[in-house]
Motif scaffolding. Structure first.
Motif, PDB file in Angstrom:
ATOM      1  N   LEU A 168      10.695   7.383   1.022  1.00  0.00           N
ATOM      2  CA  LEU A 168       9.568   6.622   0.868  1.00  0.00           C
ATOM      3  C   LEU A 168       9.972   5.792  -0.304  1.00  0.00           C
ATOM      4  CD1 LEU A 168       6.388   8.242   1.340  1.00  0.00           C
ATOM      5  CD2 LEU A 168       7.561   6.353   3.270  1.00  0.00           C
ATOM      6  N   ARG A 169       9.407   3.934  -0.398  1.00  0.00           N
ATOM      7  CA  ARG A 169      10.217   4.126  -1.966  1.00  0.00           C
ATOM      8  C   ARG A 169       9.165   3.522  -2.163  1.00  0.00           C
ATOM      9  NH1 ARG A 169      10.632  -0.750   0.668  1.00  0.00           N
ATOM     10  NH2 ARG A 169       9.016  -2.116   0.519  1.00  0.00           N
ATOM     11  N   GLY A 177      -6.478  -2.764 -13.931  1.00  0.00           N
ATOM     12  CA  GLY A 177      -5.940  -2.219 -15.561  1.00  0.00           C
ATOM     13  C   GLY A 177      -5.919  -0.346 -14.802  1.00  0.00           C
ATOM     14  N   THR A 178      -5.866   0.482 -13.568  1.00  0.00           N
ATOM     15  CA  THR A 178      -5.134   1.017 -12.765  1.00  0.00           C
ATOM     16  C   THR A 178      -4.231   1.218 -12.694  1.00  0.00           C
ATOM     17  OG1 THR A 178      -8.034   1.991 -12.603  1.00  0.00           O
ATOM     18  CG2 THR A 178      -6.444   3.001 -11.823  1.00  0.00           C
ATOM     19  N   PRO A 179      -3.276   1.736 -13.630  1.00  0.00           N
ATOM     20  CA  PRO A 179      -2.349   2.338 -12.787  1.00  0.00           C
ATOM     21  C   PRO A 179      -2.107   3.392 -11.876  1.00  0.00           C
ATOM     22  CG  PRO A 179      -2.347   3.748 -14.598  1.00  0.00           C
ATOM     23  CD  PRO A 179      -3.604   3.139 -14.620  1.00  0.00           C
ATOM     24  N   VAL A 180      -1.039   2.791 -10.637  1.00  0.00           N
ATOM     25  CA  VAL A 180      -1.618   3.668  -9.664  1.00  0.00           C
ATOM     26  C   VAL A 180       0.063   3.734  -8.664  1.00  0.00           C
ATOM     27  CG1 VAL A 180      -3.467   2.756  -8.375  1.00  0.00           C
ATOM     28  CG2 VAL A 180      -1.579   1.969  -7.688  1.00  0.00           C
ATOM     29  N   THR A 181       0.310   4.753  -7.840  1.00  0.00           N
ATOM     30  CA  THR A 181       1.570   4.598  -7.104  1.00  0.00           C
ATOM     31  C   THR A 181       2.006   4.313  -5.956  1.00  0.00           C
ATOM     32  OG1 THR A 181       2.660   6.159  -9.210  1.00  0.00           O
ATOM     33  CG2 THR A 181       3.628   6.457  -6.587  1.00  0.00           C
ATOM     34  N   ARG A 182       2.734   3.175  -5.516  1.00  0.00           N
ATOM     35  CA  ARG A 182       2.638   2.584  -4.014  1.00  0.00           C
ATOM     36  C   ARG A 182       3.612   3.714  -3.285  1.00  0.00           C
ATOM     37  NH1 ARG A 182       1.684  -3.532  -3.280  1.00  0.00           N
ATOM     38  NH2 ARG A 182       3.618  -3.077  -4.155  1.00  0.00           N
ATOM     39  N   LEU A 183       3.866   4.285  -2.032  1.00  0.00           N
ATOM     40  CA  LEU A 183       4.746   4.480  -1.291  1.00  0.00           C
ATOM     41  C   LEU A 183       4.993   4.229  -0.537  1.00  0.00           C
ATOM     42  CD1 LEU A 183       4.615   8.758  -2.200  1.00  0.00           C
ATOM     43  CD2 LEU A 183       5.631   7.383  -3.450  1.00  0.00           C
ATOM     44  N   THR A 184       5.700   3.338   0.185  1.00  0.00           N
ATOM     45  CA  THR A 184       6.003   2.110   1.369  1.00  0.00           C
ATOM     46  C   THR A 184       6.932   3.361   2.357  1.00  0.00           C
ATOM     47  OG1 THR A 184       5.540   0.795  -0.152  1.00  0.00           O
ATOM     48  CG2 THR A 184       6.624   0.478   2.081  1.00  0.00           C
ATOM     49  N   ALA A 185       7.641   3.669   3.617  1.00  0.00           N
ATOM     50  CA  ALA A 185       7.728   3.563   4.891  1.00  0.00           C
ATOM     51  C   ALA A 185       7.910   2.996   5.633  1.00  0.00           C
ATOM     52  CB  ALA A 185       6.830   4.881   5.545  1.00  0.00           C
ATOM     53  N   GLU A 186       8.699   3.120   6.312  1.00  0.00           N
ATOM     54  CA  GLU A 186       9.691   1.512   6.974  1.00  0.00           C
ATOM     55  C   GLU A 186       9.459   1.798   8.685  1.00  0.00           C
ATOM     56  OE1 GLU A 186      14.281   1.660   7.093  1.00  0.00           O
ATOM     57  OE2 GLU A 186      14.571   1.423   5.259  1.00  0.00           O
ATOM     58  N   ARG A 187       8.502   3.278   8.723  1.00  0.00           N
ATOM     59  CA  ARG A 187       8.031   3.183   9.820  1.00  0.00           C
ATOM     60  C   ARG A 187       6.034   3.474   9.687  1.00  0.00           C
ATOM     61  NH1 ARG A 187      11.475   5.237  13.943  1.00  0.00           N
ATOM     62  NH2 ARG A 187      13.908   4.818  12.651  1.00  0.00           N
ATOM     63  N   LEU A 212      -5.346   5.021   2.240  1.00  0.00           N
ATOM     64  CA  LEU A 212      -4.116   4.504   3.463  1.00  0.00           C
ATOM     65  C   LEU A 212      -4.328   2.793   3.917  1.00  0.00           C
ATOM     66  CD1 LEU A 212      -5.187   7.408   4.016  1.00  0.00           C
ATOM     67  CD2 LEU A 212      -2.745   7.638   5.050  1.00  0.00           C
ATOM     68  N   PRO A 213      -4.206   2.052   2.957  1.00  0.00           N
ATOM     69  CA  PRO A 213      -4.243   0.908   3.228  1.00  0.00           C
ATOM     70  C   PRO A 213      -4.122   0.464   4.840  1.00  0.00           C
ATOM     71  CG  PRO A 213      -2.459   0.756   1.287  1.00  0.00           C
ATOM     72  CD  PRO A 213      -2.964   2.128   1.752  1.00  0.00           C
ATOM     73  N   ASP A 214      -2.278   0.943   5.330  1.00  0.00           N
ATOM     74  CA  ASP A 214      -1.759   0.105   6.421  1.00  0.00           C
ATOM     75  C   ASP A 214      -1.107   1.992   6.845  1.00  0.00           C
ATOM     76  OD1 ASP A 214       0.866  -0.141   5.312  1.00  0.00           O
ATOM     77  OD2 ASP A 214      -0.360  -1.502   4.513  1.00  0.00           O
ATOM     78  N   PRO A 215      -0.636   1.927   8.531  1.00  0.00           N
ATOM     79  CA  PRO A 215      -0.023   3.233   8.579  1.00  0.00           C
ATOM     80  C   PRO A 215       1.633   3.213   7.491  1.00  0.00           C
ATOM     81  CG  PRO A 215      -0.366   1.814  10.763  1.00  0.00           C
ATOM     82  CD  PRO A 215      -1.102   0.981   9.120  1.00  0.00           C
ATOM     83  N   TYR A 216       2.212   2.148   6.595  1.00  0.00           N
ATOM     84  CA  TYR A 216       2.829   1.714   6.316  1.00  0.00           C
ATOM     85  C   TYR A 216       3.419   2.845   4.783  1.00  0.00           C
ATOM     86  CZ  TYR A 216       4.595  -0.005  10.515  1.00  0.00           C
ATOM     87  OH  TYR A 216       5.181  -0.473  11.740  1.00  0.00           O
ATOM     88  N   THR A 217       2.155   2.425   4.117  1.00  0.00           N
ATOM     89  CA  THR A 217       1.326   2.557   3.293  1.00  0.00           C
ATOM     90  C   THR A 217       0.723   3.793   1.881  1.00  0.00           C
ATOM     91  OG1 THR A 217       1.727   0.173   3.130  1.00  0.00           O
ATOM     92  CG2 THR A 217       0.739   1.251   0.482  1.00  0.00           C
ATOM     93  N   LEU A 218       0.784   4.000   0.701  1.00  0.00           N
ATOM     94  CA  LEU A 218      -0.332   5.366   0.927  1.00  0.00           C
ATOM     95  C   LEU A 218      -0.085   4.739  -0.819  1.00  0.00           C
ATOM     96  CD1 LEU A 218       1.527   8.694   1.639  1.00  0.00           C
ATOM     97  CD2 LEU A 218      -0.850   7.800   2.125  1.00  0.00           C
ATOM     98  N   LEU A 219      -1.300   4.504  -1.328  1.00  0.00           N
ATOM     99  CA  LEU A 219      -1.246   4.541  -2.917  1.00  0.00           C
ATOM    100  C   LEU A 219      -2.347   5.678  -3.962  1.00  0.00           C
ATOM    101  CD1 LEU A 219      -2.484   0.923  -2.663  1.00  0.00           C
ATOM    102  CD2 LEU A 219      -1.015   1.482  -3.231  1.00  0.00           C
ATOM    103  N   LEU A 220      -1.473   5.735  -4.089  1.00  0.00           N
ATOM    104  CA  LEU A 220      -1.621   7.106  -5.478  1.00  0.00           C
ATOM    105  C   LEU A 220      -2.251   7.133  -6.817  1.00  0.00           C
ATOM    106  CD1 LEU A 220       1.248   8.619  -3.306  1.00  0.00           C
ATOM    107  CD2 LEU A 220      -0.360   9.922  -3.035  1.00  0.00           C
ATOM    108  N   HIS A 221      -3.570   8.469  -6.948  1.00  0.00           N
ATOM    109  CA  HIS A 221      -3.037   8.115  -8.631  1.00  0.00           C
ATOM    110  C   HIS A 221      -3.912  10.008  -8.865  1.00  0.00           C
ATOM    111  CE1 HIS A 221      -5.489   8.067 -12.271  1.00  0.00           C
ATOM    112  NE2 HIS A 221      -5.304   7.251 -12.715  1.00  0.00           N
ATOM    113  N   PRO A 222      -2.909  10.172 -10.246  1.00  0.00           N
ATOM    114  CA  PRO A 222      -3.107  12.067  -9.950  1.00  0.00           C
ATOM    115  C   PRO A 222      -4.970  11.878 -10.352  1.00  0.00           C
ATOM    116  CG  PRO A 222      -2.188  10.876 -12.142  1.00  0.00           C
ATOM    117  CD  PRO A 222      -1.631   9.194 -10.530  1.00  0.00           C
ATOM    118  N   VAL A 223      -4.869  13.128 -10.358  1.00  0.00           N
ATOM    119  CA  VAL A 223      -6.516  14.129 -10.897  1.00  0.00           C
ATOM    120  C   VAL A 223      -6.114  14.665 -12.178  1.00  0.00           C
ATOM    121  CG1 VAL A 223      -8.325  15.249 -10.503  1.00  0.00           C
ATOM    122  CG2 VAL A 223      -7.094  13.917  -8.390  1.00  0.00           C
TER     123      VAL A 223
END
Length: 290
Positions: A168-169, A177-187, A212-223
Motif C-alpha cells: 500500500l501507499r 486539525g487531526t493527523p491521520v494516516t492514509r493507506l491506498t491500494a491499487e486494488r 473505509l471511505p472506499d474499497p481502495y483506502t484506509l484512514l487510520l488514527h492510533p488509539v
C-alpha cells in the motif's frame, strides 16, 4: 432429443446427478443449443455457438446443488449456463486452479451491497463488511470454487497471500486539525491489509481507529490518548461525506474490526456526534482519560 450418451450406465449414477442433468438439458435446449454430456458427467458441451463449441464444467455445480434445496436447482442451473456463456471469451478458466491461483485476490464490499451472499465466495470482516474472493477482478461463484481440490477457506487464504504481496501507499494527512494516516491500494482490497497493519505504521497496544471511505483506502488514527475522541468525530464526519464503502468508524484491535457506533444528530439547527462505543472500547477510553 438425446440427453445422454447411449453407452452411459444411468443405473450406476446417483439419482441427483440424473435429475440435475435433466435440468441442464432443458435449459440448454431453451437457450437454443444442442449438447452432449461427458462420459463421467464432469462437463457439458454446448454446440451451435457462432464461436464454436463451449465446454461447461459441472463438478462445482454438482457440489453446490448438493448443498441446496431441490427447488433452487432450476435457478442454479440457469445461472450456471448463462454465466458460462457470458464469460466464454475470458482467457482464464476459473475452474482451473493452476490458472486461477496467481489471479486470486479479495475485494471488500459492504454486506448491504451484495445482492445474495449465497452466490458469492467470501467471509465476513465484521457484520457490515465482507471480503469476497475474486479471480482476475471478477467475483468467484460457489460452483466455480467447487471445481477446485481445496476448501473455500484455503482458497481465500491463497487470495489473501496474493494481496499481501501488493504494498500500500502510505501518506500523512490532516482532517480538521487531526493527523491521520492514509493507506491506498491499487486494488479494492485495502481492508485486507489490516492483518498487516504493523507493516505500515506503529500500532499501539490499544489498536487503531479505522474508516473505509472506499474499497481502495484506509484512514487510520492510533488509539494512544484521549485525543482519540476528537479523532472519532473527524473520521466519522469524513466517512459520511465520502458516501463510500462505509460511513462508520471501526476499532482494529486484537485482529478484529469492531464498530464504534457514532451517529450524526441534528437538532434545532445544531449538529453533534453521539457516540455509543462497545464496552471493551469504552473501558479503553476510561483508562486513557485518567
Amino acid at each position: 432429443m438425446s440427453w445422454f450418451r447411449r453407452d452411459r450406465e444411468p443405473s450406476r449414477r446417483p439419482v441427483e446427478d440424473v435429475d440435475l442433468d435433466s435440468l441442464l438439458a432443458l435449459v440448454a435446449e431453451s437457450l437454443g443449443y444442442t449438447f452432449e454430456f461427458a462420459r463421467d458427467g464432469a462437463s457439458l458441451t454446448l454446440r451451435g455457438r457462432p464461436d464454436g463449441d463451449l465446454v461447461v464444467k459441472l463438478t462445482g455445480l454438482r457440489r453446490e446443488a448438493g448443498r441446496r434445496a431441490r427447488e433452487d436447482w432450476p435457478m442454479l442451473v440457469s445461472e450456471h449456463l448463462s454465466h458460462a456463456l457470458a464469460t466464454a471469451a475470458d482467457r482464464v478458466d476459473v475452474c482451473d486452479l493452476e490458472q486461477a491461483r496467481p489471479l486470486m485476490r479479495t475485494r471488500v464490499e459492504a454486506v448491504d451491497e451484495v445482492a445474495d451472499l449465497t452466490r458469492v465466495v467470501g467471509r465476513h470482516l465484521n457484520a457490515d463488511l465482507v471480503e469476497l474472493l475474486t479471480v482476475g477482478g471478477r467475483v468467484v461463484r460457489p460452483e466455480e470454487a467447487g471445481c477446485w481440490p481445496l476448501a473455500t477457506a484455503q482458497a481465500l487464504d491463497l487470495a489473501v497471500a496474493n494481496v499481501r504481496a501488493e504494498r500500500l501507499r502510505t501518506e500523512s494527512i490532516v482532517l480538521s486539525g487531526t493527523p491521520v494516516t492514509r493507506l491506498t491500494a491499487e486494488r479494492p482490497s485495502a481492508a485486507t491489509h489490516l492483518r498487516w497493519l504493523a507493516d505500515y505504521l506503529a500500532v499501539p497496544d490499544d489498536g487503531a481507529l479505522v474508516v473505509l471511505p472506499d474499497p481502495y483506502t484506509l484512514l487510520l488514527h492510533p488509539v494512544d490518548g484521549i485525543g482519540v475522541v476528537r479523532a472519532i468525530e473527524r473520521l466519522r464526519v469524513h466517512a459520511a461525506r465520502t458516501d463510500g464503502l462505509s460511513p462508520q468508524v471501526y476499532w482494529w484491535h486484537g485482529g478484529r474490526l469492531t464498530l464504534i457506533k457514532a451517529e450524526i444528530v441534528t437538532r434545532e439547527g445544531q449538529t453533534r456526534l453521539v457516540v455509543a462505543p462497545p464496552p471493551e472500547f469504552a473501558r479503553v477510553l476510561a483508562r486513557l482519560a485518567v
